[in-house]
Scaffold this motif. Sequence first.
Motif, PDB file in Angstrom:
ATOM      1  N   PRO A  65       0.077  11.375  21.655  1.00  0.00           N
ATOM      2  CA  PRO A  65      -1.112  11.741  20.992  1.00  0.00           C
ATOM      3  C   PRO A  65      -1.091  12.147  19.500  1.00  0.00           C
ATOM      4  O   PRO A  65      -1.983  11.826  18.790  1.00  0.00           O
ATOM      5  N   PHE A  66       0.038  12.396  19.181  1.00  0.00           N
ATOM      6  CA  PHE A  66       0.377  12.570  17.530  1.00  0.00           C
ATOM      7  C   PHE A  66       0.605  11.719  16.841  1.00  0.00           C
ATOM      8  O   PHE A  66      -0.507  11.478  15.872  1.00  0.00           O
ATOM      9  N   ILE A  67       1.538  10.706  16.863  1.00  0.00           N
ATOM     10  CA  ILE A  67       1.599   9.695  16.146  1.00  0.00           C
ATOM     11  C   ILE A  67       0.127   8.665  16.317  1.00  0.00           C
ATOM     12  O   ILE A  67      -0.162   8.220  15.072  1.00  0.00           O
ATOM     13  N   THR A  68      -0.390   8.492  17.061  1.00  0.00           N
ATOM     14  CA  THR A  68      -1.634   7.768  17.291  1.00  0.00           C
ATOM     15  C   THR A  68      -2.870   8.338  16.584  1.00  0.00           C
ATOM     16  O   THR A  68      -3.311   7.664  15.898  1.00  0.00           O
ATOM     17  N   GLU A  69      -2.972   9.643  16.617  1.00  0.00           N
ATOM     18  CA  GLU A  69      -3.865  10.580  15.775  1.00  0.00           C
ATOM     19  C   GLU A  69      -3.639  10.287  14.216  1.00  0.00           C
ATOM     20  O   GLU A  69      -4.545  10.283  13.368  1.00  0.00           O
ATOM     21  N   GLU A  70      -2.243  10.392  13.936  1.00  0.00           N
ATOM     22  CA  GLU A  70      -1.934  10.438  12.407  1.00  0.00           C
ATOM     23  C   GLU A  70      -2.178   9.270  11.661  1.00  0.00           C
ATOM     24  O   GLU A  70      -2.832   8.961  10.992  1.00  0.00           O
ATOM     25  N   LEU A  71      -1.852   7.880  12.705  1.00  0.00           N
ATOM     26  CA  LEU A  71      -1.893   6.694  12.192  1.00  0.00           C
ATOM     27  C   LEU A  71      -3.386   6.204  11.863  1.00  0.00           C
ATOM     28  O   LEU A  71      -4.042   5.711  11.313  1.00  0.00           O
ATOM     29  N   TRP A  72      -4.273   6.757  13.396  1.00  0.00           N
ATOM     30  CA  TRP A  72      -5.778   6.411  13.124  1.00  0.00           C
ATOM     31  C   TRP A  72      -6.532   6.975  11.915  1.00  0.00           C
ATOM     32  O   TRP A  72      -7.084   6.208  11.368  1.00  0.00           O
ATOM     33  N   ARG A  73      -6.038   7.989  11.281  1.00  0.00           N
ATOM     34  CA  ARG A  73      -6.685   8.708  10.332  1.00  0.00           C
ATOM     35  C   ARG A  73      -6.124   7.971   9.176  1.00  0.00           C
ATOM     36  O   ARG A  73      -7.085   7.671   8.260  1.00  0.00           O
ATOM     37  N   ARG A  74      -5.122   7.549   9.119  1.00  0.00           N
ATOM     38  CA  ARG A  74      -4.442   6.707   8.041  1.00  0.00           C
ATOM     39  C   ARG A  74      -5.142   5.485   7.730  1.00  0.00           C
ATOM     40  O   ARG A  74      -5.239   4.781   6.762  1.00  0.00           O
ATOM     41  N   PHE A  75      -5.500   4.836   9.006  1.00  0.00           N
ATOM     42  CA  PHE A  75      -6.411   3.610   8.954  1.00  0.00           C
ATOM     43  C   PHE A  75      -7.493   3.964   8.474  1.00  0.00           C
ATOM     44  O   PHE A  75      -8.396   2.720   8.277  1.00  0.00           O
ATOM     45  N   GLY A  76      -8.071   4.926   8.103  1.00  0.00           N
ATOM     46  CA  GLY A  76      -9.234   5.396   7.520  1.00  0.00           C
ATOM     47  C   GLY A  76     -10.455   5.911   8.231  1.00  0.00           C
ATOM     48  O   GLY A  76     -11.617   5.845   7.893  1.00  0.00           O
ATOM     49  N   HIS A  77     -10.108   6.089   9.437  1.00  0.00           N
ATOM     50  CA  HIS A  77     -11.119   6.710  10.332  1.00  0.00           C
ATOM     51  C   HIS A  77     -11.371   8.162  10.187  1.00  0.00           C
ATOM     52  O   HIS A  77     -10.258   9.083  10.222  1.00  0.00           O
ATOM     53  N   ARG A 123       8.985   1.825  14.744  1.00  0.00           N
ATOM     54  CA  ARG A 123       8.279   0.601  14.450  1.00  0.00           C
ATOM     55  C   ARG A 123       7.046   0.471  14.521  1.00  0.00           C
ATOM     56  O   ARG A 123       6.328  -0.053  13.584  1.00  0.00           O
ATOM     57  N   VAL A 124       6.231   1.185  15.344  1.00  0.00           N
ATOM     58  CA  VAL A 124       4.784   1.396  15.425  1.00  0.00           C
ATOM     59  C   VAL A 124       4.343   1.832  14.193  1.00  0.00           C
ATOM     60  O   VAL A 124       3.290   1.329  13.575  1.00  0.00           O
ATOM     61  N   TRP A 125       5.100   2.860  13.728  1.00  0.00           N
ATOM     62  CA  TRP A 125       4.749   3.857  12.396  1.00  0.00           C
ATOM     63  C   TRP A 125       4.699   2.641  11.217  1.00  0.00           C
ATOM     64  O   TRP A 125       3.917   2.437  10.412  1.00  0.00           O
ATOM     65  N   ARG A 126       5.866   1.929  11.299  1.00  0.00           N
ATOM     66  CA  ARG A 126       6.148   0.968  10.332  1.00  0.00           C
ATOM     67  C   ARG A 126       5.266  -0.087  10.170  1.00  0.00           C
ATOM     68  O   ARG A 126       4.564  -0.527   9.006  1.00  0.00           O
ATOM     69  N   LEU A 127       4.905  -0.760  11.309  1.00  0.00           N
ATOM     70  CA  LEU A 127       4.003  -1.844  11.226  1.00  0.00           C
ATOM     71  C   LEU A 127       2.560  -1.449  10.837  1.00  0.00           C
ATOM     72  O   LEU A 127       1.900  -2.028  10.084  1.00  0.00           O
ATOM     73  N   SER A 128       2.215  -0.153  11.293  1.00  0.00           N
ATOM     74  CA  SER A 128       0.929   0.268  10.706  1.00  0.00           C
ATOM     75  C   SER A 128       0.727   0.594   9.161  1.00  0.00           C
ATOM     76  O   SER A 128      -0.148   0.142   8.690  1.00  0.00           O
ATOM     77  N   LEU A 129       1.935   1.221   8.878  1.00  0.00           N
ATOM     78  CA  LEU A 129       1.785   1.676   7.377  1.00  0.00           C
ATOM     79  C   LEU A 129       1.602   0.194   6.256  1.00  0.00           C
ATOM     80  O   LEU A 129       1.205   0.168   5.340  1.00  0.00           O
ATOM     81  N   GLU A 130       2.559  -0.824   7.261  1.00  0.00           N
ATOM     82  CA  GLU A 130       2.582  -1.841   6.314  1.00  0.00           C
ATOM     83  C   GLU A 130       1.273  -2.447   6.278  1.00  0.00           C
ATOM     84  O   GLU A 130       1.033  -3.072   4.911  1.00  0.00           O
ATOM     85  N   GLN A 131       0.522  -2.638   7.248  1.00  0.00           N
ATOM     86  CA  GLN A 131      -0.648  -3.329   7.388  1.00  0.00           C
ATOM     87  C   GLN A 131      -1.599  -2.632   6.528  1.00  0.00           C
ATOM     88  O   GLN A 131      -2.438  -3.059   5.556  1.00  0.00           O
TER      89      GLN A 131
END
Length: 845
Positions: free
Chosen positions: A755-767, A664-672
């Motif tokens: 640490p993994f999902i947060t690092e991957e999604l942080w990168r996808r948010f453009g950081h 769910r965290v993954w999906r909400l992040s990618l949707e945003q």
Amino acid sequence: MSDGQATPATEVERYEPLAFEPALAARWHDERTYSLPLEANADADGFYALTMFPYPSGDLHMGHAEIFSIHDTLVRHLRMQGRNVLNPIGWDAFGLPAENAARNRGADPAKWTYDNIAEQRATIARLGYSFDWDRVLHTCDPEYYRWTQWLFLQLFDAGLAHRRAAAVNWCEGCQTVLANEQVVDGACERCGTVVVRKPLTQWFFRITDYADELLDALPSLDWPERVKTLQRNWIGRSEGAEVTFRTAEPDADGHEADADERVVVYTTRPDTLYGATYFVFAPEHPLVEARMGDDADYRAFMDEVSRKSEIERQAGFEATASEKGAGRAKRGLRLNFDMRNPATGEAIPAYAADYVLMDYGTGAIMAVPAHDQRDFDFARQEGLEVRVVVAPDDGTALDGATMTGAYAGDGHTVNSADYDGLDWRETKRRITADLEQRGIAKATVNYRLRDWLISRQRSWGAPIPILHCPSCGEVAVPEDQLPVRLPDDLDFSVAGSPLAMHPTWKHEVACPQCGSDDAVRDTDTMDTFVDSSWYFLRYLDPRSDTQAWPVDAAGRWLPADQYTGGVEHAVLHLLYARFVVKAMRDRGLVAADEPFQALLSQGQVILGGAAMSKSKGNLVVPGEVYETYGADVLRGTMLFASPPEDDIDWADVSPGGMHKWLSRVWRLSLEQIAREEAGLGEPGESDAVAALRKATAEAIVGASEDYTARKYNTVIAKLMTLTNAVLDATRKEAHGPAVRDALETLLTLLAPICPFITEELWRRFGHSDSVHEQRWPQADTSLLVEDEVTIVVQVNGKLRARVRVAADADRETTEAAARAAVADQVTDEPRKVVVVPGRLVNLVV
């Protein structure tokens, strides 16, 4: 996708952790992302985080996964708070399992050990544990055990290492000493040979010299109280008296003659001397050996006792069903002489019993069955007198003939001549003083703690750096000749110690004092507890070939700020490490008094209420989880299951549930991210946006408090609440900066745990930088100020209503609102009104 609508779940990529976790793990390991340079040893604000290092007997088990998940969460959180964290890793690599593999499977113990280390290291890296891979050590490396031998020589030079004869558990089949835990049902756990007790010359460290300091320093440590209690009990300081008993022998005419045999006993309760109705020796006591000689019953009894470990001898000793009908229980033997009670002058029967150990106290005790349960059980077994000498102050009458158990409570002295009527503590003081005047007693402080026996007749261990010279005696190996290396060609097929049986190793040496070629090396190796008693010091510079540790760095890093490990190591490992630090402090090599300031002891991972094991068929290994769900799910599941100190029953946890939440965290992040890429905006500061901003601030405050308190399970619960708040906001048309801020805050707060999902999604948010390099978020506390509060309205103390009032409402306004809320229930004027501002109003009618 239209304006104001969330991206459907079917339009975003599924959460597939195995697609990105391995690459991230490899990068963190290979690039040494979390290594701390040696220059950081000068950091005055550094934080030393230690986890008990593993033994490489195979891949990681679930207990390892739990301890490392707890520890890594602590470490990552500290780094995000701006701390320089020293977080090294190593392996406790000597020991019996490797030697067993060599004997049983023909394996090279070194290869077996290093292969297992490689397997564990790969798993640790795969799970994302952020250790400093530039500060790795293996205790079986010559570069390490060189300094273990140096440590031995420091203690030897200080007079804290000595050699003497001691009774040991001996396996004739393996030709080696066994620790108590390696004796199962009186036999060697490895070969099944009956184990015997026999005297053997052994090396000891004088830990008893530090008994008082080890005990007195415990209150200053931030350790679990149960661990400190275990330490106190092991040290076992007690105040009492040494009392001299004499043998009582009739002469040829039947009159008792003076005896020259005197036996000193230590007792914490000299006030009960008048209740001592028999006397008990350890079977091995020299006086018993001398008196009983070749008595057949005694020899049979000794044969039986020699097959028991100390643990078995001190366990409950009730007779078995077969023994009860045998005329005399096998655990006790009536001796052919009596002892004289110095208080009463009576001759009391003497026994040998296996529950008295020669290595504890003086190897003999006075038995007071009315007031010691062990003595009581033995007295009932042998039909001996039970004499009450302490009576409860409440007037309860005790009868030694009918008592069903010993009375060990407070009370006053009875049946004790001139001491009758005194409080037992006063009797203890007076009777000790009276016997001291007669020269047959003295007040004494005693300890259960015994010197640390470090000798092992095994070969996969650090050789003891001592030479035995016929002219010079025990001679230390010069420091410039360290390490004393293990030979590469040990033959593990021989009976006994391969090191002792090696044809040349112990002889290829000359005495450094007199030059004699007749000197030989000591063929014992050191207990592996020696290896683990100082490894935290070696971490400070594990590659140095000029010093065991840098003294200046030790002054800054010790005591370690946090130590994490299982309670099964709560006694000996911790005690030995504390002893070594204190001894090295007294040598001027360490400034600290203690090695570990704070200790966290995690619970066990069990399955269906039972400990996991291959033999029970209930073993779950980490790989089964992370190869299916990913490392973050394993880590999160461990931490969400319970507080760190509690056991985790794997039958009650749900990796699938953790995977669902992270999805769910993954999906909400990618949707945003998709909405932002599509240029979707946010329709103003709606109520949904305000609620989400408040939920974000609440999550920061709540999670931060729980991280500090090590309540990682409730951290996750609060982050689940924030996740639900994001979902609720997006369903109510909130799509812009508030949602992004909430999600990025969620990732930052979750990063230490997953640490993994947060690092991957942080990168996808453009950081471009890492989420793990972010500073810990700070809450906008203005969002948490309540405009209104809920007031509980009670009538005669019972809840009748709730009402909302302004947060700053005065007493009169609050009372008026409460009266209005229950106006239909309270028609008469209350006798009393109790107002607790901001909380409740109670109308008493």
